[in-house]
Write an enzyme that holds these catalytic residues in place. Structure first.
Site, short mmCIF file in Angstrom:
data_model
loop_
_atom_site.label_atom_id
_atom_site.label_comp_id
_atom_site.label_asym_id
_atom_site.label_seq_id
_atom_site.Cartn_x
_atom_site.Cartn_y
_atom_site.Cartn_z
N ASP A 46 0.84 -1.20 0.00
CA ASP A 46 0.00 0.00 0.00
C ASP A 46 0.87 1.25 0.00
O ASP A 46 2.02 1.21 0.46
CB ASP A 46 -0.89 0.03 1.26
CG ASP A 46 -1.89 -1.11 1.29
OD1 ASP A 46 -2.32 -1.55 0.21
OD2 ASP A 46 -2.23 -1.57 2.40
N TYR A 74 6.18 -8.84 8.53
CA TYR A 74 5.85 -7.42 8.63
C TYR A 74 6.02 -6.92 10.06
O TYR A 74 5.87 -7.68 11.02
CB TYR A 74 4.39 -7.17 8.23
CG TYR A 74 4.05 -7.48 6.80
CD1 TYR A 74 4.17 -6.51 5.80
CD2 TYR A 74 3.58 -8.74 6.43
CE1 TYR A 74 3.84 -6.80 4.48
CE2 TYR A 74 3.25 -9.03 5.12
CZ TYR A 74 3.38 -8.06 4.14
OH TYR A 74 3.07 -8.34 2.84
N TYR A 177 -3.75 -9.81 4.19
CA TYR A 177 -3.90 -8.35 4.28
C TYR A 177 -3.70 -7.93 5.74
O TYR A 177 -4.51 -8.26 6.59
CB TYR A 177 -5.28 -7.91 3.79
CG TYR A 177 -5.38 -7.89 2.29
CD1 TYR A 177 -4.95 -6.78 1.56
CD2 TYR A 177 -5.86 -9.00 1.60
CE1 TYR A 177 -5.02 -6.76 0.17
CE2 TYR A 177 -5.93 -8.99 0.21
CZ TYR A 177 -5.51 -7.87 -0.50
OH TYR A 177 -5.57 -7.86 -1.86
N LEU A 198 3.30 0.49 8.48
CA LEU A 198 3.46 -0.91 8.08
C LEU A 198 4.76 -1.03 7.30
O LEU A 198 5.00 -0.26 6.37
CB LEU A 198 2.28 -1.36 7.22
CG LEU A 198 2.34 -2.78 6.65
CD1 LEU A 198 2.34 -3.81 7.77
CD2 LEU A 198 1.17 -3.03 5.69
#
Length: 312
Positions: A46, A74, A177, A198
């Site tokens: 994103d 992540y 996601y 993120l």
């Protein structure tokens, strides 16, 4: 700009994606800097997200999907007590609720979100419907029914939780996601949550120690006194080998004699302890990567996907 004709660039770059840009926008900038004919990225991030964005040039694109199947890692910081339209801080706040959960309730919620779970992708995602990404429909106020997808969360590590924010490390399967994971966590805690920052730390076994910043590439490009040949050498030296996306596969060497037949797409005898597996095939004398092959149970090496190295 001193380039004219686009180059046949072959290799792999681990880019450190900056915040505030789409993955495709970053790709196009890198493609221009390298003056490359062909390039693609693995695993959309994103605009809000940063971190590892693998970019494949030329022949490396043939093997990109093998890396896209790998696990992802992540680091995420989320704000508690607020649910937003996009599940991150780029959206508008839809609902505010008090934060009243206990440490035990947090632990149980994280446990419930570990393992095989169902996710409904956000409308603000790059999943395509009738050729257009969902976020384009979302911006027009159109809601599209999304299919539930099953993903695997290997591990969620709580780094810190204080007041109205929480920091987690997440090891997950492809297709996960993180924004949805955080929103689901917020609902389990009855307070809502959205992503603030993120960062993708890792894909498969690829280390973030080799990340290259876009700002570094742009700095090299903008040096007025840099000669074209020096500039091209500097940026090409940043590239990793074409076979990097499949670095986890076993490596074998074949002789020039067998290579001439193999390159024509024909099977060759190959004595090996490896059976029924894809392998990276290299020329024995000069360690040149030839492509992917498969060794069957009868010790036959079968061409699977070969490279056709091009000159600049």
């Amino acid at each position: 700009m001193f380039f004219h004709k686009k180059r046949n660039v072959n290799g792999f770059l681990l880019l450190d994606k900056p915040q505030g840009m789409s993955s495709n926008n970053v790709l196009q900038k890198v493609k221009v800097i390298f003056n490359a004919k062909k390039a693609g990225y693995i695993g959309t991030l994103d605009p809000l997200a940063t971190g590892m964005l693998p970019i494949c040039f030329g022949e490396a694109t043939k093997f990109s999907h093998y890396l896209s199947e790998s696990d992802k890692y992540y680091n995420v910081v989320a704000k508690l007590g607020e649910k937003t339209s996009t599940s991150d801080s780029d959206g508008v706040i839809l609902r505010k609720r008090p934060i009243i959960f206990t440490s035990l309730e947090l632990s149980l919620a994280l446990k419930e979100l570990t393992g095989l779970i169902n996710q409904t992708p956000s409308m603000y995602s790059a999943i395509k419907y009738k050729g257009l990404p969902l976020y384009k429909y979302a911006r027009k106020g159109i809601n599209i029914k999304r299919n539930i997808r099953r993903v695997f969360i290997y591990k969620i590590t709580l780094i810190e939780q204080k007041d109205n924010w929480i920091e987690l490390n997440v090891h997950c399967s492809k297709g996960t996601y993180i924004r949805t994971l955080i929103e689901d966590l917020g609902e389990k805690l009855f307070c809502g949550a959205h992503v603030i920052t993120l960062r993708r730390l890792k894909i498969g076994l690829l280390s973030c120690s080799k990340l290259v910043k876009l700002s570094f590439l742009e700095k090299l490009l903008n040096k007025k006194n840099t000669k074209q040949t020096n500039f091209l050498k500097k940026i090409d030296d940043l590239l990793m080998p074409v076979d990097t996306p499949i670095h986890f596969l076993p490596k074998i060497y074949i002789s020039i004699k067998k290579l001439s037949v193999f390159k024509l797409g024909q099977k060759v005898n190959f004595s090996s302890t490896i059976q029924n597996s894809l392998v990276r095939v290299f020329e024995k004398d000069n360690n040149t990567f030839i492509g992917l092959g498969k060794i069957n149970s009868e010790q036959i090496l079968i061409p699977y996907r070969l490279v056709s190295m091009l000159t600049n």
